[in-house]
Structure formats: C-alpha cells, structure tokens
Design a protein around this motif. Structure first.
Motif, short mmCIF file in Angstrom:
data_model
loop_
_atom_site.label_atom_id
_atom_site.label_comp_id
_atom_site.label_asym_id
_atom_site.label_seq_id
_atom_site.Cartn_x
_atom_site.Cartn_y
_atom_site.Cartn_z
N ILE A 36 0.84 -1.20 0.00
CA ILE A 36 0.00 0.00 0.00
C ILE A 36 0.87 1.25 0.00
O ILE A 36 2.09 1.18 0.23
N GLY A 37 0.23 2.38 -0.25
CA GLY A 37 0.95 3.64 -0.28
C GLY A 37 0.25 4.58 -1.24
O GLY A 37 -0.54 4.14 -2.08
N PRO A 38 0.53 5.88 -1.13
CA PRO A 38 -0.13 6.86 -2.00
C PRO A 38 0.33 6.69 -3.45
O PRO A 38 1.33 6.03 -3.72
N SER A 39 -0.41 7.31 -4.38
CA SER A 39 -0.05 7.23 -5.80
C SER A 39 1.37 7.71 -6.01
O SER A 39 1.80 8.68 -5.40
N GLY A 40 2.11 7.01 -6.84
CA GLY A 40 3.46 7.45 -7.15
C GLY A 40 4.49 7.02 -6.13
O GLY A 40 5.64 7.43 -6.20
N CYS A 41 4.10 6.16 -5.19
CA CYS A 41 5.06 5.79 -4.15
C CYS A 41 5.98 4.68 -4.62
O CYS A 41 6.96 4.35 -3.98
N GLY A 42 5.64 4.05 -5.76
CA GLY A 42 6.52 3.02 -6.30
C GLY A 42 6.01 1.61 -6.09
O GLY A 42 6.70 0.66 -6.43
N LYS A 43 4.80 1.47 -5.56
CA LYS A 43 4.34 0.11 -5.26
C LYS A 43 4.11 -0.72 -6.53
O LYS A 43 4.52 -1.87 -6.60
N ILE A 200 0.54 -11.45 -4.17
CA ILE A 200 1.06 -10.13 -3.82
C ILE A 200 0.17 -9.12 -4.52
O ILE A 200 0.01 -9.15 -5.75
N ILE A 201 -0.46 -8.26 -3.75
CA ILE A 201 -1.45 -7.36 -4.34
C ILE A 201 -1.10 -5.91 -4.02
O ILE A 201 -0.84 -5.56 -2.88
N VAL A 202 -1.09 -5.10 -5.05
CA VAL A 202 -0.94 -3.66 -4.87
C VAL A 202 -2.33 -3.07 -4.78
O VAL A 202 -3.19 -3.40 -5.61
N THR A 203 -2.59 -2.27 -3.77
CA THR A 203 -3.91 -1.67 -3.67
C THR A 203 -3.79 -0.29 -3.06
O THR A 203 -2.91 -0.03 -2.25
N HIS A 204 -4.67 0.62 -3.49
CA HIS A 204 -4.70 1.91 -2.81
C HIS A 204 -5.89 1.97 -1.87
O HIS A 204 -6.22 3.00 -1.32
N ASN A 205 -6.53 0.80 -1.75
CA ASN A 205 -7.68 0.72 -0.87
C ASN A 205 -7.24 0.05 0.44
O ASN A 205 -6.99 -1.14 0.50
N MET A 206 -7.09 0.86 1.49
CA MET A 206 -6.54 0.33 2.75
C MET A 206 -7.45 -0.69 3.39
O MET A 206 -7.00 -1.65 3.99
#
Lengths: 251, 295
Positions: A36-43, A200-206
């Motif tokens: 997780i992390g804000p947009s552009g954080c590199g996730k 392994i999942i990238v999500t911006h939904n906490m």
C-alpha cells in the motif's frame, strides 16, 4: 514459513530518476501480501520488478537482487518466459483477449503444449471456479470475453492466470476500475486461492488490504517505510508516517 | 465580426469545399457508369476481345486483372507482413527505423510509369522474363508494399499495449504474443488494408504496359497446368489487364466499337473497385464486431 521471493536493496531508475531507493522485502509462501501507499510511491513499479514487466519500458535500470526461491531473476541466464510462467500477473484494467471465455482461460495452457481436450476442459472449469466466475459464465463459455462486464472480465483474467498454475500471482490494483460488488468478488477469489498460491497485491484501498492480507508493506516515495503483519500495522503501526497515512492525514 | 458570424462563415466555406469534392466524385462516377453500363452484358463479360471487328468482350482482360492481383498479393503480403511486424513490434526508435519509414513513403509516391519502365528494364529485359504476369506482379508489388506495410503496421499499433502485457505476463514469448494475440486482434484492420490496396492494384495501368504487356493471347481456361504456355494460370505469359485494355482502346483501338468497349470496360473496372471498397468496409465492421463483442 518458507520465503518464496526475497528482494534485497532493489533500486530502480527511470533514466536518471530514481524511483525505488533500495527496497528489502521478502514474501512468504501461500500468503497474501499487500503493498500500500499513495499514488506514485513506487508500489506498482516494485511489483512489476517481480516478473520483469519493467523490462518492456525503455530506459529502466534495476539494481540489487530479487530471488525467486534460489534463482536470481535478473541473472543473465534467467529465462524471462519461464519466470513469467511461475509469476503470473493481473493488471489494473481488465485485459481479456478478444477470444471466447474458454479460449482466454485455455490459451496459456494450449501454448504451453497442452492438447488433451479433457485436461483443458477440466483446468478451464477449475480455474473459473477458483476465480468465482464459473456460475456466471458456464453457459456462455464460447462467447467473446469482451462481452462481459468489467468485473467479470477481471475475474476471467484471474482465471486465465490461475490456469497456467503459477507459483506467485501478482495483482496490480485489480479492483480500482471495478464497482464495490465486483471488487468484493475479486477479494473472495483471492481468499479462495490463498492456500495454494502466493499472492502479492498492490492496492490503494486500505480497507481491502486490511480485509484480505496476511502482511502489509507500506511504501512512500520509493522507500519501504514499514512491513509487518497486517493486523499489527493497522492497529499499532511502528512508524508515524504509516500511522498518518492509515489515518488519512495524507495520500 | 463576432464569433458567431465567423463560425457561420467558416462552416459555410467548409460545406462548399466538401460539396465540391463530392460533386466531382459523383460526376465522374455517374459519367463512367452512365456511359458504360449500357454496354455491359453477359456476352461482354464472357467473350474474348476482337482486334478488328465489333462485338468483342473483356473476358481475358478481366481474368488477367484478377490473376495479376492474386499474384501481386501472394508476393507482397508476406513481405509486408514481415516488415509491418518488424516496424510495429521490434523496431527501435532510431535513425535507421526512421530511414526505413522514409524509404517506404518514397516508394509509395514513385510515379507508376517510372516503376513500369524500371520493371521493364530489370525483369523483362535483364532477367529475360519477357512481358509476363509475373513481371507485372513484381512491379505492382513495389506499389503495394508501402501501402500494405503501413496498414499492417498501423493495425498492429492499434492493438492495446494491455494485450501485449497480458500475453507476456502469461509466460508467452514475444513471438507467440505477437502471432497468437496481437496479430489475430489486428486481422480486421489488416484485411481492410489488403482489400483497399487491391483496389489500387486492380486499377493500375501505367506500370503494367511494359511489364505485363499489352497483348492478351488466347488461353485455355480448362488447362490447369501452370507451366503449360497455353494455360490460363501460366504466370509467364503476357497478359493485358482491364486498365491497360482501356488505355489501349483509347490510344490505338481500331475496332469500330472501341469507344463503347472502353466505356463498358471502365464501368466494369469502377464497379469492381467499388465492390472491393464495400467488401472491405463490411468485412472490417463485421470482424471488428466479432472481435470486440459490441452489439
């Protein structure tokens, strides 16, 4: 717990710009790990290092080491095609092939040389069931996959990946283009497969991360800020930045 | 002048210009069809041309045009497909690729007479092919290649990058991703490109006068052996095409009904080309719908 992927000091540069500043992250087998992390954080950038999808982008340099079991995936002798068979990926935008549902799911197997109709039928059905889409498509297997809704297409894409039986499944914000009901179904799917696959999942939904993942990694501006059990991170984060992000103070 | 009036004036001017273009097109088509169609009959399409007497048809010329087209496509399509795939999927963005693209453009704008004379000197004379369908087909390949390469490259480019990523991430090699996913998805566009370029090949005359020749020897349509000189399939026989026939009738035709045959042949040519275009549209739309499942 056995570690299936270990990454050490991963730096990534787009041209001269450094996008990842030395990430150390290990993933345990048969668990769901959320990035997780804000947009552009590199996730997403980091995720795409794990199956070398960044190779397709011009001007990208990667240093450090990423190992799948004991193999360095960036070693010169690594067969990228084989690596991607072991590490599958689901993308942000559903991207089924313009073929029938059946063909979509059977495609990877067919190209891998599987010709037995029974095996194909069986694997297509199993994969579609694992992806929680079987009931919706079983009577329409020979219709074009693009005729289905975005949420259904995304689950077809999940089934397509599962059909080739990778060891690791990477998901790059798989639900961000979907409505809540479809998102919930994708989450069900992930819960279904967690004991057989490493996810392994990238999500911006906490909330999504907290609902489904065993461990969570929080990235910020190309750095790994915190990596721990999901429960612990959401209740007692070690780092103030994590706490601020989880509480919606930024991002 | 306020913006509303200037907008009206601009729109008006555009309408007038469009009307002029459509007017010219309608006039030309109308004239050719109006003067030609009365001369078209079953007899006209199925009988051989006459050199001195009236009442000749265009059977051989029509067949030659078709056969030439098929041969041209057989030669040019594989080359165009290869170069289209290279330019779209493999070519790095550097001066060399730029050079190839420029070369392709230049090739497509070569005057057809020049290509015809070049083909005459190289294939007909130097390679000793004589005036033959094959020499004509190779000359036409020069025109066809740039058009086809471009249209194939563009059709491939139109396939979403997401599709390529999907293929690669499934563990397909780059080649398999291209042949198994990108190419099938580009088929509607490629097909449209082929048919449209076919229209141009079909109507070409200048490049064929000295390559495919100006005579239509009597051929035997029952002889399926392509190496037999009398066979209609023999690629090394001279073959006057429909477009060349029209040109010849108008320059040195001595049959009493040369004008009528020329009008009829022109109408046949136009109708066939219109059919090609229509077919390209319909096939393209149909396949696009099938591929994208839009209803």
């Amino acid at each position: 717990m056995t570690k299936i992927i270990t990454s050490k000091d991963v730096h990534l540069y787009y041209g001269k710009k450094e996008a990842l500043h030395g990430i150390n992250l290990d993933f345990e087998e048969h668990q769901i790990t959320a990035l997780i992390g804000p947009s552009g954080c590199g996730k997403s950038t980091y995720l795409r290092c794990l199956n070398r999808m960044n190779d397709l982008i011009k001007g990208v340099t990667i240093t450090g080491s990423i190992k799948l079991e004991d193999e360095d995936i960036y070693a010169p002798q690594t067969d990228v095609v084989n690596l991607r068979k072991r590490v599958g990926m689901v993308f942000q935008q559903p991207n089924p092939f313009p073929f029938s549902v059946y063909e979509n799911v059977a495609y990877g197997l067919r190209l891998a040389g599987e010709k037995d109709k029974h095996v194909l039928d069986e694997r297509v059905e199993t994969s579609l069931k694992q992806a929680a889409i079987w009931d919706e498509v079983k009577d329409h297997l020979y219709e074009n996959a693009l005729a289905f809704s975005g949420g259904q297409q995304q689950r077809i894409c999940v089934a397509r990946v599962l059909a080739v039986q990778p060891e690791v499944v990477l998901l790059d914000e798989p639900t961000s283009a979907l409505d809540p009901i479809s998102s919930a179904k994708i989450e069900d799917t992930l819960m279904n497969i967690r004991h057989e696959y490493t996810v392994i999942i990238v999500t911006h939904n906490m909330q999504q991360a907290s609902r489904i993942s065993d461990k969570t990694a929080f990235l910020l501006n190309g750095d790994l800020v915190e990596f721990s059990k999901t429960e612990k991170m959401f209740i007692h984060p070690d780092d103030e930045k994590t706490s601020d992000y989880l509480n919606g103070k930024f991002g | 002048m306020n913006s509303k009036t200037s907008n009206n004036i601009a729109t008006g001017v555009i309408y007038v210009l469009v009307a002029a273009v459509i007017g010219i097109l309608v006039f030309l088509l109308g004239y050719i069809l109006w003067t030609g169609i009365p001369h078209i009959s079953w007899h006209f399409l199925t009988s051989a041309a006459q050199s001195f007497r009236a009442g000749g048809g265009v059977r051989d010329q029509l067949f030659n045009s078709m056969y030439l087209l098929v041969l041209t496509l057989i030669i040019s399509f594989p080359i165009a497909l290869g170069s289209g795939i290279y330019l779209s999927e493999y070519a790095p963005n550097n001066w060399f690729t730029g050079l190839i693209r420029t070369a392709v453009e230049v090739l497509s704008s070569l005057p057809s007479v020049v290509v015809g004379l070049f083909g005459y000197l190289l294939f007909v004379i130097q390679f000793n092919m004589g005036c033959s369908i094959l020499a004509g087909a190779i000359a036409l390949t020069f025109f066809n290649l740039p058009l086809l390469t471009r249209s194939i490259e563009e059709s491939l480019q139109d396939v979403s990058q997401l599709q390529r990523e999907a293929g690669l991430s499934l563990g397909l090699s780059r080649w398999k991703t291209i042949t198994g996913i990108v190419l099938p998805a580009a088929v509607p566009g490629i097909l449209t490109g082929i048919i449209l370029s076919a229209g141009r090949v079909f109507g070409e005359a200048a490049a064929l006068i000295y390559t495919a020749g100006q005579s239509a020897p009597t051929v035997n349509y029952g002889d399926w052996n392509p190496v037999d000189p009398a066979s209609f399939l023999n690629p090394l026989r001279p073959a006057e095409t429909l477009a060349v026939h029209i040109w010849k009738l108008n320059t040195e035709g001595v049959t009493p009904d040369a004008a009528a045959i020329s009008s009829g042949a022109s109408a046949v040519l136009i109708v066939v080309i219109l059919l090609f275009n229509l077919l390209a549209r319909m096939l393209g739309n149909w396949m696009y719908k099938k591929m994208t499942a839009t209803r």
